[in-house]
Enzyme design. Structure first.
Site, short mmCIF file in Angstrom:
data_model
loop_
_atom_site.label_atom_id
_atom_site.label_comp_id
_atom_site.label_asym_id
_atom_site.label_seq_id
_atom_site.Cartn_x
_atom_site.Cartn_y
_atom_site.Cartn_z
N GLU A 162 45.44 -56.83 24.49
CA GLU A 162 46.59 -55.57 23.81
C GLU A 162 46.12 -54.33 24.07
O GLU A 162 44.88 -53.94 24.08
CB GLU A 162 46.72 -55.86 22.35
CG GLU A 162 47.11 -57.30 21.82
CD GLU A 162 48.53 -57.51 22.31
OE1 GLU A 162 49.42 -56.86 22.51
OE2 GLU A 162 48.80 -58.99 22.48
N CYS A 211 16.58 -57.51 2.04
CA CYS A 211 15.72 -57.44 0.77
C CYS A 211 16.42 -56.39 0.14
O CYS A 211 16.62 -55.30 0.54
CB CYS A 211 14.34 -57.34 0.78
SG CYS A 211 13.69 -57.14 -1.04
N VAL A 220 28.96 -59.25 14.17
CA VAL A 220 27.82 -59.68 13.28
C VAL A 220 27.42 -61.07 13.33
O VAL A 220 26.88 -61.73 12.90
CB VAL A 220 28.17 -59.34 11.78
CG1 VAL A 220 28.25 -58.00 11.43
CG2 VAL A 220 29.40 -60.33 11.54
N ASP A 221 27.85 -61.65 14.47
CA ASP A 221 27.72 -63.13 14.89
C ASP A 221 26.43 -63.70 15.80
O ASP A 221 26.09 -64.51 15.77
CB ASP A 221 29.10 -63.78 15.74
CG ASP A 221 29.22 -62.65 16.97
OD1 ASP A 221 28.50 -62.35 17.59
OD2 ASP A 221 30.52 -62.76 17.26
N HIS A 248 26.82 -53.29 12.81
CA HIS A 248 27.14 -53.73 11.22
C HIS A 248 26.46 -54.98 11.11
O HIS A 248 26.74 -55.75 10.31
CB HIS A 248 28.58 -54.13 11.62
CG HIS A 248 29.59 -53.04 12.00
ND1 HIS A 248 30.93 -53.18 12.22
CD2 HIS A 248 29.48 -51.66 11.78
CE1 HIS A 248 31.60 -51.80 12.64
NE2 HIS A 248 30.57 -50.97 12.21
N ALA A 268 38.79 -61.15 27.24
CA ALA A 268 37.37 -61.15 27.79
C ALA A 268 36.88 -62.10 28.33
O ALA A 268 36.17 -62.08 29.37
CB ALA A 268 36.83 -60.32 26.74
#
Ligand code: NAD
Ligand code: ZN
Length: 266
Positions: free
Chosen positions: A238, A123, A99-100, A115, A254
């Site tokens: 991981e 609104c 969401v960044d 997301h 990454a």
């Protein structure tokens, strides 16, 4: 391996891990923020509302940590290389759970945000979605820092006002807004999951980076791609829930991996 090399239409699927090297903590994993702020309380709106009543200082701390990380983050090589690959026609787009907004900040254009995005407002009445102001977000952060620095901690009323201070009225109808992000238990924005499913099931290579593969329905996209015959490559320091599905698992962060690829390509 040959299916990876012969790809004609690739796509990427990213999660919180691709932004870890940009300074935004993941939810799960060793550095994950769920260790400090359990998702049963801080990952959903009713939980947050209850915590607000009983532990306002903790809610202020959570909001402050999250906003500080989002306000300061810059794209890292993972975001930048994926944007370059789109420009060069090597990938069709990025499906992200983040969401960044860092994929767009790096130059990616075809970004399907499952997301939402903390830098946008939605609104509550007419559903209109529009960009929030970064200055206001920073001002909210400043106000939270001021409140939590007080010895008595933040009063609930002042905290409530501070948390809502960047939620300007809807630019279309003037009514109240909320951050345009999906909390646990909420529905995904209409159309986005369908578009992501179309991309996942039509690509021949899906590059999955930085996701634990446990948040549904997003986590089902790599399975959809694999069932449609795509090769799945996973980049994650991981093993994750996706690893058994992956044709190739790259055990690396990454940002470092994509930086290495970019350097090797020069
Ligand atoms: P997650 O927090 O569940 O899992 C993160 C995964 O990233 C783990 O598997 C971890 O091993 C891996 N990881 C850690 N560092 C990495 C690195 N440097 N490179 C590659 N991988 C790394 O993340 P998720 O699967 O995206 O699910 C969490 C949900 O929380 C998402 O749906 C997202 O909406 C939200 N979230 C978003 C952000 C963001 O926008 N940056 C940050 C935290 C959480
Ligand atoms: Zn409106």
């Amino acid at each position: 391996m040959s299916r990876v090399a012969s790809s004609r239409k690739a796509a990427a699927f990213t999660g919180a891990g691709v932004s870890a090297e940009s300074g935004i903590p993941t939810f799960r994993g060793d550095e994950g923020i769920w260790r400090e702020y359990p998702p049963a309380v801080y990952g959903n709106l009713p939980g947050l509302a209850a915590a607000f009543l009983f532990r306002p200082r903790r809610v202020a701390g959570f909001a402050q940590d999250a906003l500080r990380a989002f306000a300061a983050a810059e794209p890292n090589p993972a975001h930048r290389v994926l944007a370059e690959w789109e420009e060069e026609g090597r990938i069709a787009g990025v499906i992200t759970q983040n969401v960044d907004g860092l994929h767009q900040a790096a130059g990616s254009r075809e970004v399907l945000e499952l997301h939402g995005n903390v830098h946008r407002l939605a609104c509550r009445s007419c559903g209109h979605v529009f960009p929030g102001s970064r200055e206001r977000l920073r001002a909210t952060l400043g106000e939270l820092e001021r409140l939590t620095a007080r010895r008595r901690g933040p009063g609930r009323r002042a905290l409530f006002r501070a948390l809502r201070s960047h939620l300007v009225p809807c630019e279309r109808c003037g009514r109240g807004t909320r951050p345009d992000v999906v909390f646990f238990g909420e529905r995904l924005p209409s159309g986005v999951l369908e578009a992501a499913a179309r991309l996942a099931s039509s690509c021949d290579l899906l590059i999955c980076a930085g996701t634990s593969g446990v948040v549904q329905p997003a986590a089902s996209l790599p399975l959809l791609a694999a069932r449609a015959g795509a090769a799945v490559v996973e980049i994650n320091p991981e093993p994750s829930a996706l690893t058994p599905l992956a044709d190739l698992f790259v055990p690396a962060p990454a940002g470092a991996f994509f930086a290495g690829l970019a350097a090797a390509g020069r």
